[in-house]
Design a protein around this motif. Structure first.
Motif, PDB file in Angstrom:
ATOM      1  N   ASP A 167     -49.526   0.183   6.774  1.00  0.00           N
ATOM      2  CA  ASP A 167     -48.391   0.605   7.603  1.00  0.00           C
ATOM      3  C   ASP A 167     -48.620  -0.230   9.150  1.00  0.00           C
ATOM      4  O   ASP A 167     -47.837  -0.200  10.152  1.00  0.00           O
ATOM      5  CB  ASP A 167     -48.576   2.359   7.580  1.00  0.00           C
ATOM      6  N   GLN A 168     -50.250   0.226   9.134  1.00  0.00           N
ATOM      7  CA  GLN A 168     -50.930  -0.341  10.738  1.00  0.00           C
ATOM      8  C   GLN A 168     -49.800  -1.126  11.239  1.00  0.00           C
ATOM      9  O   GLN A 168     -49.660  -1.943  12.368  1.00  0.00           O
ATOM     10  CB  GLN A 168     -51.929  -0.682  10.989  1.00  0.00           C
ATOM     11  N   LEU A 169     -49.564  -2.929   9.885  1.00  0.00           N
ATOM     12  CA  LEU A 169     -48.973  -3.971  10.332  1.00  0.00           C
ATOM     13  C   LEU A 169     -47.992  -3.806  11.440  1.00  0.00           C
ATOM     14  O   LEU A 169     -46.977  -4.817  11.478  1.00  0.00           O
ATOM     15  CB  LEU A 169     -49.710  -5.173   9.063  1.00  0.00           C
ATOM     16  N   GLY A 170     -47.191  -3.352   9.588  1.00  0.00           N
ATOM     17  CA  GLY A 170     -45.842  -2.555   9.343  1.00  0.00           C
ATOM     18  C   GLY A 170     -45.541  -2.807  11.485  1.00  0.00           C
ATOM     19  O   GLY A 170     -44.809  -3.063  11.877  1.00  0.00           O
ATOM     20  N   VAL A 171     -46.443  -1.111  11.590  1.00  0.00           N
ATOM     21  CA  VAL A 171     -46.038  -0.646  13.368  1.00  0.00           C
ATOM     22  C   VAL A 171     -46.813  -2.279  14.251  1.00  0.00           C
ATOM     23  O   VAL A 171     -45.173  -2.779  14.867  1.00  0.00           O
ATOM     24  CB  VAL A 171     -46.948   0.046  13.705  1.00  0.00           C
ATOM     25  N   MET A 190     -52.539  -1.389  22.448  1.00  0.00           N
ATOM     26  CA  MET A 190     -52.791  -1.507  20.768  1.00  0.00           C
ATOM     27  C   MET A 190     -53.785  -2.281  20.294  1.00  0.00           C
ATOM     28  O   MET A 190     -55.012  -2.555  19.820  1.00  0.00           O
ATOM     29  CB  MET A 190     -52.261  -1.460  19.660  1.00  0.00           C
ATOM     30  N   VAL A 191     -53.479  -3.902  20.669  1.00  0.00           N
ATOM     31  CA  VAL A 191     -54.501  -4.900  20.994  1.00  0.00           C
ATOM     32  C   VAL A 191     -55.391  -4.931  21.639  1.00  0.00           C
ATOM     33  O   VAL A 191     -56.661  -6.002  21.015  1.00  0.00           O
ATOM     34  CB  VAL A 191     -53.307  -6.044  20.881  1.00  0.00           C
ATOM     35  N   SER A 192     -54.922  -4.959  22.739  1.00  0.00           N
ATOM     36  CA  SER A 192     -56.206  -5.192  24.155  1.00  0.00           C
ATOM     37  C   SER A 192     -57.527  -3.703  23.630  1.00  0.00           C
ATOM     38  O   SER A 192     -58.894  -4.110  23.162  1.00  0.00           O
ATOM     39  CB  SER A 192     -55.810  -5.059  24.916  1.00  0.00           C
ATOM     40  N   LYS A 193     -57.545  -2.513  22.958  1.00  0.00           N
ATOM     41  CA  LYS A 193     -57.809  -1.372  22.641  1.00  0.00           C
ATOM     42  C   LYS A 193     -58.234  -2.132  21.083  1.00  0.00           C
ATOM     43  O   LYS A 193     -59.521  -1.588  20.336  1.00  0.00           O
ATOM     44  CB  LYS A 193     -57.473  -0.496  22.093  1.00  0.00           C
ATOM     45  N   ASN A 194     -57.401  -2.572  20.297  1.00  0.00           N
ATOM     46  CA  ASN A 194     -57.769  -3.355  19.129  1.00  0.00           C
ATOM     47  C   ASN A 194     -58.000  -1.710  18.120  1.00  0.00           C
ATOM     48  O   ASN A 194     -58.872  -1.486  17.155  1.00  0.00           O
ATOM     49  CB  ASN A 194     -59.254  -3.579  18.484  1.00  0.00           C
ATOM     50  N   THR A 197     -53.544  -2.114  14.443  1.00  0.00           N
ATOM     51  CA  THR A 197     -53.300  -2.795  14.274  1.00  0.00           C
ATOM     52  C   THR A 197     -53.582  -3.798  13.095  1.00  0.00           C
ATOM     53  O   THR A 197     -53.232  -5.074  12.787  1.00  0.00           O
ATOM     54  CB  THR A 197     -53.802  -3.840  15.636  1.00  0.00           C
ATOM     55  N   GLY A 198     -54.676  -2.743  12.367  1.00  0.00           N
ATOM     56  CA  GLY A 198     -54.136  -3.300  11.567  1.00  0.00           C
ATOM     57  C   GLY A 198     -55.810  -4.413  10.757  1.00  0.00           C
ATOM     58  O   GLY A 198     -56.093  -5.206   9.572  1.00  0.00           O
TER      59      GLY A 198
END
Length: 199
Positions: A167-171, A190-194, A197-198
């Protein structure tokens, strides 16, 4: 703020970093007056840090604020999340967002403290900008400085990190391809905080 453990920011350091990055805040006092202002954080001043800012003198909020308890809301990136982005079904639409709430008491500051905080705020956003002293002195008559000693902090990263990896990867895939700036900013955050992101 409703803040389940799965979404909590767990340290002052995390929340201070957020405040410094997203420093434009809403200050709400007990009488439901609200002002939207940039704030400067001095994280080593006081147990939880101290916020500095100024009201326009024509904003009558300052007349009732001195000594008042206030809620300060810092908002980060946010965007709509479609249930069609999840592998799991059925699912419902939601909103991903991050925010920090600070509570404390406002104290009006003297002119020297106000001007020092103003200089530091300008330097934060435009380090090479110089305001002539005479003009600064004239402008100072139109503002009222304050500080907020932070009594408590709450931070929330509601970024879907509790959902399955699929689900995280889909988002994140959908956000990364979105054509609106809010979704792109949320994706980058989200990427910067990790988180969410799956990975």
């Amino acid at each position: 703020m409703h803040n389940p453990d799965k979404w909590k920011m767990n340290s002052n350091q995390q929340m201070h970093s957020f405040i410094k990055e997203f420093s434009f805040a809403a200050i709400i006092s007990h009488d439901l007056n609200a002002s939207h202002l940039p704030l400067l954080l001095k994280e080593k001043e006081g147990e939880n840090g101290t916020l500095y800012g100024h009201f326009a003198r024509t904003n009558h909020h300052w007349k009732f604020a001195d000594g008042a308890k206030v809620l300060v809301i810092f908002s980060g990136p946010h965007a709509y999340i479609s249930p069609t982005w999840y592998k799991a079904a059925p699912a419902v639409p939601t909103w991903n967002y991050s925010a920090v709430h600070a509570k404390g008491v406002i104290q009006l500051t003297d002119l020297d403290t106000t001007l020092k905080a103003l200089d530091e705020t300008v330097k934060k956003y435009e380090a090479n900008l110089t305001i002539p002293e005479g003009f600064k002195s004239k402008l100072s008559k139109g503002i009222v400085g304050f500080k907020i000693n932070i009594e408590s902090l709450q931070g929330k990263d509601k970024l879907g990190q509790h959902r399955s990896i699929e689900d995280q990867l889909g988002v994140t895939s959908a956000l990364s391809k979105a054509d609106n700036p809010e979704s792109q900013l949320l994706y980058q955050y989200m990427v910067s905080k990790n988180l969410g992101t799956g990975s």
